[in-house]
Design a protein around this motif. Structure first.
Motif, PDB file in Angstrom:
ATOM      1  N   LEU A  92       0.874  -1.176   0.000  1.00 30.36           N
ATOM      2  CA  LEU A  92       0.000   0.000   0.000  1.00 30.36           C
ATOM      3  C   LEU A  92       0.909   1.222   0.000  1.00 30.36           C
ATOM      4  N   GLY A  93       0.975   1.884  -1.144  1.00 29.17           N
ATOM      5  CA  GLY A  93       1.966   2.955  -1.263  1.00 29.17           C
ATOM      6  C   GLY A  93       3.355   2.373  -1.110  1.00 29.17           C
ATOM      7  N   ASP A  94       4.137   2.915  -0.181  1.00 35.35           N
ATOM      8  CA  ASP A  94       5.485   2.396   0.076  1.00 35.35           C
ATOM      9  C   ASP A  94       5.518   1.362   1.192  1.00 35.35           C
ATOM     10  N   MET A  95       4.369   1.076   1.792  1.00 34.72           N
ATOM     11  CA  MET A  95       4.319   0.186   2.941  1.00 34.72           C
ATOM     12  C   MET A  95       4.066  -1.255   2.495  1.00 34.72           C
ATOM     13  N   VAL A  96       4.893  -2.167   2.986  1.00 30.45           N
ATOM     14  CA  VAL A  96       4.756  -3.590   2.669  1.00 30.45           C
ATOM     15  C   VAL A  96       4.148  -4.304   3.871  1.00 30.45           C
ATOM     16  N   LEU A  97       3.096  -5.093   3.629  1.00 24.92           N
ATOM     17  CA  LEU A  97       2.389  -5.783   4.707  1.00 24.92           C
ATOM     18  C   LEU A  97       2.485  -7.286   4.520  1.00 24.92           C
ATOM     19  N   LYS A  98       2.525  -7.998   5.653  1.00 27.62           N
ATOM     20  CA  LYS A  98       2.708  -9.441   5.635  1.00 27.62           C
ATOM     21  C   LYS A  98       1.371 -10.165   5.807  1.00 27.62           C
ATOM     22  N   PHE A 123     -10.332   5.677   1.339  1.00 21.58           N
ATOM     23  CA  PHE A 123     -10.949   5.374   2.632  1.00 21.58           C
ATOM     24  C   PHE A 123     -12.390   5.845   2.549  1.00 21.58           C
ATOM     25  N   VAL A 124     -13.343   4.903   2.703  1.00 20.08           N
ATOM     26  CA  VAL A 124     -14.763   5.224   2.489  1.00 20.08           C
ATOM     27  C   VAL A 124     -15.574   5.096   3.776  1.00 20.08           C
ATOM     28  N   GLY A 125     -14.952   5.434   4.899  1.00 18.72           N
ATOM     29  CA  GLY A 125     -15.682   5.395   6.165  1.00 18.72           C
ATOM     30  C   GLY A 125     -16.146   3.989   6.490  1.00 18.72           C
ATOM     31  N   TYR A 126     -17.468   3.817   6.634  1.00 25.45           N
ATOM     32  CA  TYR A 126     -18.029   2.507   6.946  1.00 25.45           C
ATOM     33  C   TYR A 126     -18.485   1.748   5.695  1.00 25.45           C
ATOM     34  N   GLY A 127     -18.329   2.340   4.526  1.00 26.49           N
ATOM     35  CA  GLY A 127     -18.708   1.652   3.298  1.00 26.49           C
ATOM     36  C   GLY A 127     -20.184   1.337   3.218  1.00 26.49           C
ATOM     37  N   ILE A 128     -21.022   2.274   3.685  1.00 24.16           N
ATOM     38  CA  ILE A 128     -22.468   2.036   3.813  1.00 24.16           C
ATOM     39  C   ILE A 128     -23.261   3.015   2.952  1.00 24.16           C
ATOM     40  N   ASP A 129     -24.264   2.482   2.266  1.00 20.93           N
ATOM     41  CA  ASP A 129     -25.292   3.302   1.618  1.00 20.93           C
ATOM     42  C   ASP A 129     -26.631   2.847   2.171  1.00 20.93           C
ATOM     43  N   ALA A 130     -27.179   3.612   3.111  1.00 22.02           N
ATOM     44  CA  ALA A 130     -28.406   3.235   3.820  1.00 22.02           C
ATOM     45  C   ALA A 130     -29.394   4.385   3.751  1.00 22.02           C
ATOM     46  N   ALA A 241      -0.519   2.613  11.174  1.00 16.78           N
ATOM     47  CA  ALA A 241       0.833   2.875  10.678  1.00 16.78           C
ATOM     48  C   ALA A 241       0.789   3.422   9.254  1.00 16.78           C
ATOM     49  N   LEU A 242      -0.125   2.891   8.453  1.00 20.19           N
ATOM     50  CA  LEU A 242      -0.269   3.394   7.082  1.00 20.19           C
ATOM     51  C   LEU A 242      -0.673   4.862   7.093  1.00 20.19           C
ATOM     52  N   PHE A 243      -1.683   5.204   7.883  1.00 16.11           N
ATOM     53  CA  PHE A 243      -2.143   6.589   7.944  1.00 16.11           C
ATOM     54  C   PHE A 243      -1.026   7.508   8.452  1.00 16.11           C
ATOM     55  N   LYS A 244      -0.287   7.046   9.438  1.00 23.37           N
ATOM     56  CA  LYS A 244       0.809   7.857   9.981  1.00 23.37           C
ATOM     57  C   LYS A 244       1.850   8.133   8.907  1.00 23.37           C
ATOM     58  N   SER A 245       2.137   7.131   8.077  1.00 26.16           N
ATOM     59  CA  SER A 245       3.118   7.319   7.002  1.00 26.16           C
ATOM     60  C   SER A 245       2.647   8.342   5.979  1.00 26.16           C
ATOM     61  N   LEU A 246       1.322   8.584   5.958  1.00 29.72           N
ATOM     62  CA  LEU A 246       0.739   9.569   5.032  1.00 29.72           C
ATOM     63  C   LEU A 246       0.440  10.893   5.731  1.00 29.72           C
ATOM     64  N   ASP A 247       0.983  11.045   6.962  1.00 27.92           N
ATOM     65  CA  ASP A 247       0.743  12.245   7.772  1.00 27.92           C
ATOM     66  C   ASP A 247      -0.747  12.450   8.047  1.00 27.92           C
ATOM     67  N   LEU A 248      -1.444  11.361   8.283  1.00 27.12           N
ATOM     68  CA  LEU A 248      -2.871  11.405   8.599  1.00 27.12           C
ATOM     69  C   LEU A 248      -3.089  10.816   9.981  1.00 27.12           C
ATOM     70  N   MET A 265     -12.246   9.605   1.214  1.00 25.24           N
ATOM     71  CA  MET A 265     -10.940  10.225   1.023  1.00 25.24           C
ATOM     72  C   MET A 265     -10.081   9.401   0.065  1.00 25.24           C
ATOM     73  N   ASP A 266      -9.536  10.068  -0.928  1.00 27.12           N
ATOM     74  CA  ASP A 266      -8.518   9.447  -1.773  1.00 27.12           C
ATOM     75  C   ASP A 266      -7.192   9.556  -1.027  1.00 27.12           C
ATOM     76  N   LEU A 267      -6.584   8.422  -0.691  1.00 30.94           N
ATOM     77  CA  LEU A 267      -5.362   8.440   0.103  1.00 30.94           C
ATOM     78  C   LEU A 267      -4.122   8.744  -0.720  1.00 30.94           C
ATOM     79  N   GLY A 268      -4.284   8.839  -2.041  1.00 22.27           N
ATOM     80  CA  GLY A 268      -3.155   9.230  -2.880  1.00 22.27           C
ATOM     81  C   GLY A 268      -2.091   8.161  -3.031  1.00 22.27           C
ATOM     82  N   ILE A 269      -2.453   6.911  -2.799  1.00 28.17           N
ATOM     83  CA  ILE A 269      -1.515   5.804  -2.937  1.00 28.17           C
ATOM     84  C   ILE A 269      -2.144   4.708  -3.789  1.00 28.17           C
TER      85      ILE A 269
END
Length: 525
Positions: A92-98, A123-130, A241-248, A265-269
């Motif tokens: 995800l962006g520059d972050m590698v996850l295991k 990032f779409v919050g809760y991903g809900i259309d209600a 950690a991902l958000f922190k790396s994006l200053d969020l 929000m478009d996270l730009g990654i």
């Protein structure tokens, strides 16, 4: 299997008398057998399934139960088994996850590989259309081909405000199944649900064990082409950690997502993930029996339990059989015990009783959905469904749990039955976990059929969820007490008897999301 047949028939011959009461020896023998290593954890499409289906059909025949599905005892479901190889790597962006440690991912596509390639991450919050709750996390956003990060549960749980959704009680919009379904409808490529133990209702270990073995899917004639490339979960700390790396600030953004008007929000990654799969096409089966009624034989009460577990898993040190004793050999044995009692009656109930043992509950209620989509009788002939999904093995108690509140008239029937036993109803202690939406009765509720869920799932044993749920340690224990099982099966039997000899059709209450489907179904010929 011959040895088991001889044993069950000999036990049965001594326990079937006029108007039989609860038989602890019969029930105990059933749950001990079904949860034994001989059944290999009862995974769909396995040798364990073959043994389970043969055994259940054998037991129904021994009880004198009629075939319940279009002239036979089984409903066959074409089904795919799909397992993701765990050599995947997520970027995800520059972050590698295991895998396993930071995330899990799978698909329901009929394919040998899937890929997220430079997929934009939102990032779409809760991903809900209600619409009924005035909430749309997708408003003004095109997510086609994109990868979505979203929170588990719904804003009601996050705010604990009873005016937001249903407050602490999860709605279907909070379930992971809905979140994937909505993303698919909008053409997303991948979904990563952010795991939190409290909001999800189970720890990361349950997510990991559920996603890293073979999962099952019903496959359409397109090979499920519209399904997600990645049906995934991600750990909270990895997300933070991902958000922190994006200053969020993840916690601030999460809090904002629980308020009306939040914008995706478009996270730009970009997301990159390639996954290989082992796959096999096969069949799995529901087992269905019928106890015909007398004067109203074309009206039906359904008693159900899921027979499946997680089978055997390679790579697990020591005991690798997931015996699924509490969840749900106890429920299967419960339905068999109820069938035994019903068949012992001198006079059958006025209404007929369908006995349904569903496959693949642990992979999204697949057997129950297949049953609901192609039922043995029209759903508008089904009066009610009583579903058992784990029983109380810790002894008698002065209450019975109710899942869902203010939804249906059956809740009033439950309260009366509990009162007749000198007990009372206690509402689900963890409504935020959405248990009402997590068992097989829900598939029939979506078709409009009212139903009650009987589920202990750790209520009487706080240690169960943390240490045995969906683990090899969910085994038959000689220390179990059966007085609680007796209480609950007596209650379910009394409800079955009352429903079976009544003219009543318990309805959904005003405002219940299942009421329109029932109302429309009941006017059909």
């Amino acid at each position: 299997m011959k040895k088991l047949l001889i044993l069950s028939l000999s036990l049965l011959s001594g326990w079937c008398g006029a108007e039989a009461t609860f038989s602890q020896p019969y029930y105990k023998s059933q749950v001990k057998t079904i949860a034994s290593d001989e059944f290999e954890g009862r995974a769909p499409m396995s040798e364990g399934e073959e043994k389970t289906i043969q055994y259940l059909v054998q037991e129904l025949k021994a009880l004198g139960v009629d075939p319940g599905y279009k002239g036979g005892f089984v409903q066959t479901l074409p089904m795919a088994g799909i397992a993701a190889y765990q050599d995947m790597q997520l970027k995800l962006g520059d972050m590698v996850l295991k895998p396993g440690q930071d995330f899990v991912s799978r698909t329901q596509k009929w394919t040998t590989s899937t890929e997220l390639k430079d997929s934009e991450v939102l990032f779409v919050g809760y991903g809900i259309d209600a619409p009924e709750y005035g909430w749309n996390d997708y408003e003004g956003v095109d997510v086609k081909g994109k990868t979505l990060l979203m929170l588990v549960n719904d804003p009601g749980y996050a705010t604990q405000d009873p005016k937001v959704f249903r407050g602490n009680a999860m709605t279907y919009y909070g379930r992971w199944t809905y979140k994937y379904e909505e993303a698919i409808r909008r053409g997303a490529a991948g979904v990563f649900i952010i795991h939190e133990t409290g909001a999800a209702g189970y720890p990361w270990s349950v997510v990991e064990s559920g996603a890293t073995g073979t999962k099952f899917a019903l496959v359409d004639n397109t090979g499920n082409a519209d399904e997600l490339e990645a049906m995934a979960w991600i750990q909270t700390e990895a997300t933070r950690a991902l958000f922190k790396s994006l200053d969020l600030d993840y916690d601030k953004i999460k809090a904002a997502a629980a308020k009306p008007g939040f914008k995706a929000m478009d996270l730009g990654i970009k997301a990159n993930l390639k996954t290989r799969y082992f796959r096999q096409m096969g069949e799995s089966r529901n087992v269905v029996g019928l106890i015909p009624g007398s004067s109203k034989a074309d009206e039906y009460i359904v008693l159900s339990a899921h027979w499946d577990g997680f089978g055997k898993k390679a790579g697990v040190k020591g005991d690798n059989i997931f015996n699924a004793a509490v969840d749900n050999a106890t429920g299967v044995a419960g339905v068999l015990e109820l069938a035994r009692r019903l068949k012992s009656r001198e006079k059958p109930l006025a209404r007929s009783v369908i006995l349904a043992f569903f496959t693949a509950e642990e992979t999204g209620l697949l057997g129950a959905h297949a049953f609901a989509n192609e039922p043995p009788v029209p759903t508008n002939k089904m009066v009610a469904l009583l579903n058992i999904d784990s029983m109380n093995m810790a002894g008698a108690k002065d209450y019975v749990l109710q899942y869902g509140d203010g939804l249906q008239e059956l809740e009033d029937w439950l309260a009366e039955a509990a009162k007749a036993q000198g007990r009372h109803v206690v509402l689900d202690r963890n409504p935020q976990n959405g248990l009402f939406f997590r068992s097989d009765h829900f598939a029939l509720a979506q078709k409009g059929v009212p139903g009650l869920l009987f589920m202990d799932l750790g209520d009487s044993d706080p240690d169960y969820i943390a240490n045995r749920y969906h683990k090899p340690s969910d085994e038959f224990l000689e220390s179990w007490q059966f007085s609680g099982v007796e209480q609950d099966l007596n209650l379910i039997y009394s409800l079955t008897e009352k429903l079976g000899n009544s003219d009543a059709w318990p309805a959904w209450k005003d405002g219940a999301e299942f009421k329109p489907a029932r109302d429309a179904d009941l006017v059909k010929p």
